[in-house]
Write a protein that holds these residues in place. Structure first.
Motif, PDB file in Angstrom:
ATOM      1  N   ARG A  42      12.934  -7.650   2.405  1.00 38.56           N
ATOM      2  CA  ARG A  42      11.541  -7.888   2.010  1.00 38.56           C
ATOM      3  C   ARG A  42      11.041  -9.228   2.541  1.00 38.56           C
ATOM      4  O   ARG A  42       9.874  -9.354   2.948  1.00 38.56           O
ATOM      5  N   PHE A  43      11.907 -10.252   2.512  1.00 33.92           N
ATOM      6  CA  PHE A  43      11.512 -11.556   3.031  1.00 33.92           C
ATOM      7  C   PHE A  43      11.151 -11.472   4.512  1.00 33.92           C
ATOM      8  O   PHE A  43      10.178 -12.102   4.956  1.00 33.92           O
ATOM      9  N   MET A  44      11.905 -10.706   5.265  1.00 34.53           N
ATOM     10  CA  MET A  44      11.624 -10.587   6.690  1.00 34.53           C
ATOM     11  C   MET A  44      10.282  -9.906   6.941  1.00 34.53           C
ATOM     12  O   MET A  44       9.567 -10.248   7.885  1.00 34.53           O
ATOM     13  N   PHE A  45       9.889  -8.982   6.088  1.00 39.87           N
ATOM     14  CA  PHE A  45       8.582  -8.348   6.257  1.00 39.87           C
ATOM     15  C   PHE A  45       7.454  -9.312   5.889  1.00 39.87           C
ATOM     16  O   PHE A  45       6.372  -9.275   6.499  1.00 39.87           O
ATOM     17  N   ILE A  46       7.683 -10.177   4.895  1.00 42.77           N
ATOM     18  CA  ILE A  46       6.682 -11.192   4.585  1.00 42.77           C
ATOM     19  C   ILE A  46       6.535 -12.156   5.771  1.00 42.77           C
ATOM     20  O   ILE A  46       5.429 -12.562   6.142  1.00 42.77           O
ATOM     21  N   ALA A  47       7.669 -12.544   6.377  1.00 43.70           N
ATOM     22  CA  ALA A  47       7.619 -13.406   7.562  1.00 43.70           C
ATOM     23  C   ALA A  47       6.891 -12.717   8.703  1.00 43.70           C
ATOM     24  O   ALA A  47       6.125 -13.357   9.449  1.00 43.70           O
ATOM     25  N   LEU A  48       7.110 -11.400   8.858  1.00 43.36           N
ATOM     26  CA  LEU A  48       6.399 -10.641   9.894  1.00 43.36           C
ATOM     27  C   LEU A  48       4.896 -10.644   9.635  1.00 43.36           C
ATOM     28  O   LEU A  48       4.092 -10.737  10.579  1.00 43.36           O
ATOM     29  N   ALA A  49       4.500 -10.557   8.366  1.00 38.46           N
ATOM     30  CA  ALA A  49       3.075 -10.585   8.027  1.00 38.46           C
ATOM     31  C   ALA A  49       2.456 -11.919   8.408  1.00 38.46           C
ATOM     32  O   ALA A  49       1.341 -11.979   8.947  1.00 38.46           O
ATOM     33  N   ILE A  50       3.161 -13.024   8.161  1.00 33.18           N
ATOM     34  CA  ILE A  50       2.639 -14.345   8.514  1.00 33.18           C
ATOM     35  C   ILE A  50       2.522 -14.482  10.030  1.00 33.18           C
ATOM     36  O   ILE A  50       1.541 -15.034  10.551  1.00 33.18           O
ATOM     37  N   ALA A  51       3.511 -13.953  10.754  1.00 30.82           N
ATOM     38  CA  ALA A  51       3.456 -14.016  12.217  1.00 30.82           C
ATOM     39  C   ALA A  51       2.280 -13.209  12.760  1.00 30.82           C
ATOM     40  O   ALA A  51       1.546 -13.679  13.648  1.00 30.82           O
ATOM     41  N   GLN A  52       2.070 -12.010  12.235  1.00 31.24           N
ATOM     42  CA  GLN A  52       0.965 -11.179  12.710  1.00 31.24           C
ATOM     43  C   GLN A  52      -0.380 -11.775  12.306  1.00 31.24           C
ATOM     44  O   GLN A  52      -1.346 -11.701  13.071  1.00 31.24           O
ATOM     45  N   ALA A  53      -0.459 -12.379  11.121  1.00 26.75           N
ATOM     46  CA  ALA A  53      -1.699 -13.038  10.708  1.00 26.75           C
ATOM     47  C   ALA A  53      -2.019 -14.208  11.632  1.00 26.75           C
ATOM     48  O   ALA A  53      -3.188 -14.466  11.942  1.00 26.75           O
ATOM     49  N   THR A  54      -0.975 -14.910  12.087  1.00 24.93           N
ATOM     50  CA  THR A  54      -1.185 -16.006  13.042  1.00 24.93           C
ATOM     51  C   THR A  54      -1.759 -15.478  14.351  1.00 24.93           C
ATOM     52  O   THR A  54      -2.688 -16.073  14.925  1.00 24.93           O
ATOM     53  N   VAL A  55      -1.221 -14.363  14.835  1.00 24.62           N
ATOM     54  CA  VAL A  55      -1.759 -13.740  16.048  1.00 24.62           C
ATOM     55  C   VAL A  55      -3.201 -13.304  15.825  1.00 24.62           C
ATOM     56  O   VAL A  55      -4.072 -13.478  16.693  1.00 24.62           O
ATOM     57  N   HIS A  56      -3.461 -12.729  14.665  1.00 23.46           N
ATOM     58  CA  HIS A  56      -4.808 -12.266  14.324  1.00 23.46           C
ATOM     59  C   HIS A  56      -5.809 -13.423  14.387  1.00 23.46           C
ATOM     60  O   HIS A  56      -6.897 -13.298  14.970  1.00 23.46           O
ATOM     61  N   LEU A  57      -5.442 -14.550  13.787  1.00 22.00           N
ATOM     62  CA  LEU A  57      -6.340 -15.705  13.761  1.00 22.00           C
ATOM     63  C   LEU A  57      -6.442 -16.368  15.129  1.00 22.00           C
ATOM     64  O   LEU A  57      -7.512 -16.822  15.536  1.00 22.00           O
ATOM     65  N   TRP A  58      -5.305 -16.443  15.826  1.00 21.51           N
ATOM     66  CA  TRP A  58      -5.294 -17.115  17.127  1.00 21.51           C
ATOM     67  C   TRP A  58      -6.162 -16.367  18.140  1.00 21.51           C
ATOM     68  O   TRP A  58      -6.946 -16.978  18.878  1.00 21.51           O
ATOM     69  N   LYS A  59      -6.037 -15.050  18.174  1.00 22.84           N
ATOM     70  CA  LYS A  59      -6.798 -14.245  19.136  1.00 22.84           C
ATOM     71  C   LYS A  59      -8.150 -13.800  18.592  1.00 22.84           C
ATOM     72  O   LYS A  59      -8.882 -13.091  19.290  1.00 22.84           O
TER      73      LYS A  59
END
Length: 641
Positions: free
Chosen positions: A154-171
């Motif tokens: 579950r922790f790894m999926f939360i980390a994946l969400a933060i990574a994808q949110a960063t991509v979302h905001l960056w792009k």
């Protein structure tokens, strides 16, 4: 023709249902992808088992559950979408301006909820062989232990969400590209109904073209999350997460007294599960974003007609959209106006004919709204070129301050400087000589003079050393800051000529290039077609003002581009040939749209403009703008390619 007497409905009454229909169409493709993921999650003991893949069964239930993570992304996009790219001076200003906004934390929160729900669906649909149960029973003589494997998963999926949110905001995934129509030299009447049959096929192809290029990005996001998330989990957060989870779980389950993490053995199958499911979840996120972009950015049409056609007062509803305070709604209304003036003859003629509207005739309101966008360009550029520039609106509101009546002065002003007490004036010659000598002695032979001279000398030396030290520190700081800014680590702080020019010409915080292009196209079409469709002959009075504003906007852009200077930190511009540095595609696009519109208007009204009140000087300036732009046209096309 009089405008309808009924109450005009707001523009959002037609835009919102249109967006809902597009959202439904986009959701259909997303549900199909969720069904594929649901089949992948299933237990395939027998490929001939219909119950494993039949939609009305476990696969269908998983599909609906998996659609909830995608629905969270759709809700996020509906709440935060905007038209036009972000315009800031440099990446650091983008970070400073947008990172601490509510929308940033909302993005992270929605992606986290989406990832958490997806992981729960996967964990609770796994069999005991995956070893993702809440507790580990161990052997028959062991006490129940808390299982760490689902915690790490579950922790790894939360980390994946933060990574994808960063991509979302960056792009800036919240951006919707609303195209700006260009004035056509040779107009060809085309009915949108002829394209209706091929529209769905076209959208499907565009969706595939948008999704395929992000495959490499998905792999990078998942891989980086696996490495970085695992390192953070074991090096920093493992014990904290375990202690918190154990303190909560022991109240629900009778656990062994040990409070140490139990381990992730076997670890490689767990990593494999995350790589596969993380890739599928990231694909679902990207697919939801791409479908939303594709369907929301469709033309504002309903059954191949403008969406405001259903209103009892179509042009009144359109005017409400053009006057909207929300730039997103305004951009779509401008797009619809450009489409109406380009392809829909019946609606275009009503713009000329509605003369009895309450505030002003429809054509006059449309003209003023469109010209306001172009005057906005002139004001932005003028404010940059001349810091003392004050707009017409401010000038009109300026009032001369009234003089304030003061009480008349009844005494002499207080004298400044050293004030000496009264002294008896010398009378005899001896007293006069004594007075002069004593003054000289007091000024040059005081007991404090030696000390004051020494202090002044020390102070002077200290000031010289301080000035020298300040210069050395300043020069060292300048050298160090220059090296840092020129390096890879300093790119967020550079001064980019291209970004600043785009901000000035197309606006901020978001680009208004679509509004500008559609405003120019609408005015151009209305002007050219007024020769044959304006039966009342009223629109011709607006043509001179339109020509003057077009010409002034072109000249202002040329003047501003001529003043651009490349900053020493702008490595991107300095790496280009000197002749290419000031060729900025977005600025060239705005200038070319204005040039094409002005060219069409002059081509249609050239012989009538003198009779409409335009001077020889105004006509000469307009023709010069067209000639100068025509000479640089091949260069513009090369930059665009």
């Amino acid at each position: 023709m009089a405008a309808p007497a009924t109450q005009t409905r707001p523009y959002r009454d037609f835009l919102t249902p249109s967006l809902h229909r597009r959202f439904t169409d986009a959701s259909g493709y997303t549900i199909a992808l969720c069904y594929f993921i649901a089949l992948w999650m299933g237990e395939w003991n027998n490929f001939l088992d219909i119950w494993s893949w039949f939609p009305i069964g476990p696969a269908g239930i998983r599909t609906l559950l998996l659609f909830i993570p995608a629905l969270a992304i759709y809700i996020l996009r509906v709440a935060q979408w905007h038209v036009g790219q972000r315009n800031t001076e440099n990446p650091f200003n983008s970070f400073k301006k947008y990172f601490f906004r509510k929308s940033t934390f909302s993005t992270i929160a929605f992606y986290t909820i989406s990832a958490w729900f997806y992981s729960e669906v996967y964990v609770w649909t796994r069999s005991s062989r995956a070893q993702l149960q809440y507790t580990d029973n161990g052997k028959h003589y062991d006490r129940i232990k808390l299982n760490e494997r689902p915690l790490y998963f579950r922790f790894m999926f939360i980390a994946l969400a933060i990574a994808q949110a960063t991509v979302h905001l960056w792009k800036d995934y919240d951006k919707i590209n609303v195209p700006g129509l260009k004035p056509k030299k040779e107009r060809k009447e085309e009915s949108p109904a002829t394209e209706s049959a091929a529209r769905s096929v076209k959208l499907s192809r565009e969706l595939v073209q948008k999704v395929i290029p992000v495959g490499a990005q998905i792999g990078i996001v998942v891989s980086v999350t696996l490495l970085a998330g695992t390192a953070v989990y074991f090096a920093v957060l493992r014990n904290y997460i375990w202690d918190w989870h154990y303190g909560f779980a022991k109240r629900l389950v009778s656990l062994s007294r040990t409070s140490k993490p139990t381990g992730l053995v076997p670890y490689l199958p767990l990593v494999g599960m995350f790589l596969v499911q993380g890739t599928l979840l990231t694909t679902l996120w990207e697919f939801a974003n791409k479908t939303f972009d594709l369907y929301v950015s469709q033309e504002p049409l309903k059954k191949d007609n403008p969406i405001t056609n259903d209103s009892k007062d179509p042009n009144g509803s359109l005017l409400n959209g053009l006057k909207s305070k929300k730039d997103d709604v305004k951009a779509i209304a401008f797009w619809e106006l450009a489409l109406i003036t380009e392809n829909f003859l019946d609606r275009r003629t009503t713009i000329y004919g509605e003369l009895d509207r309450k505030k002003a005739p429809t054509y006059l309101q449309v003209t003023e709204i469109c010209l306001a966008e172009l005057r906005f360009i002139i004001r932005r550029i003028s404010a940059v070129i001349d810091p003392n520039y004050v707009g017409e609106e401010v000038d009109s509101k300026k009032t001369v301050p009234t003089p304030i009546s003061l009480i008349p002065q009844i005494s002499q002003p207080i004298k400044e400087g050293q004030i000496k007490g009264p002294r008896q004036a010398p009378v005899t010659p001896f007293e006069q000589i004594e007075y002069v000598a004593s003054n000289i002695a007091r000024s040059h032979s005081s007991s404090q003079n030696a000390q004051n001279a020494q202090m002044r000398q020390v102070l002077k030396k200290g000031q010289e050393k301080a000035a020298q030290g300040a210069k050395e520190i300043e020069s060292a700081w300048t050298v160090w800051s220059n090296k840092l800014t020129s390096s890879v680590f300093g790119w967020p702080f550079r001064v980019y000529m291209r970004r600043i020019a785009i901000m000035v010409v197309t606006g901020a915080p978001y680009s208004r290039i679509s509004l500008i292009s559609n405003a120019v196209t609408a005015l151009t079409n209305l002007t050219v077609h007024s020769l044959t469709e304006d039966t009342w002959g009223q629109f011709q009075n607006q043509v001179p003002d339109i020509v003057r504003v077009f010409t002034a906007a072109i000249h202002k852009i040329d003047e501003y581009v001529a003043t651009l200077q490349v900053h020493w930190s702008d490595v991107d511009s300095l790496s280009r040939p000197e002749s290419e540095r000031k060729k900025i595609p977005e600025v060239e696009e705005v200038r070319e749209v204005l040039r094409e519109g002005l060219e069409r208007i002059l081509g249609a009204f050239n012989e009538y403009l003198r009779n409409l009140g335009m001077s020889v000087k105004d006509l000469s300036e307009a023709k010069k703008a067209i000639v100068r732009q025509t000479q640089t046209q091949p260069e513009v096309e090369q930059v665009r390619r």
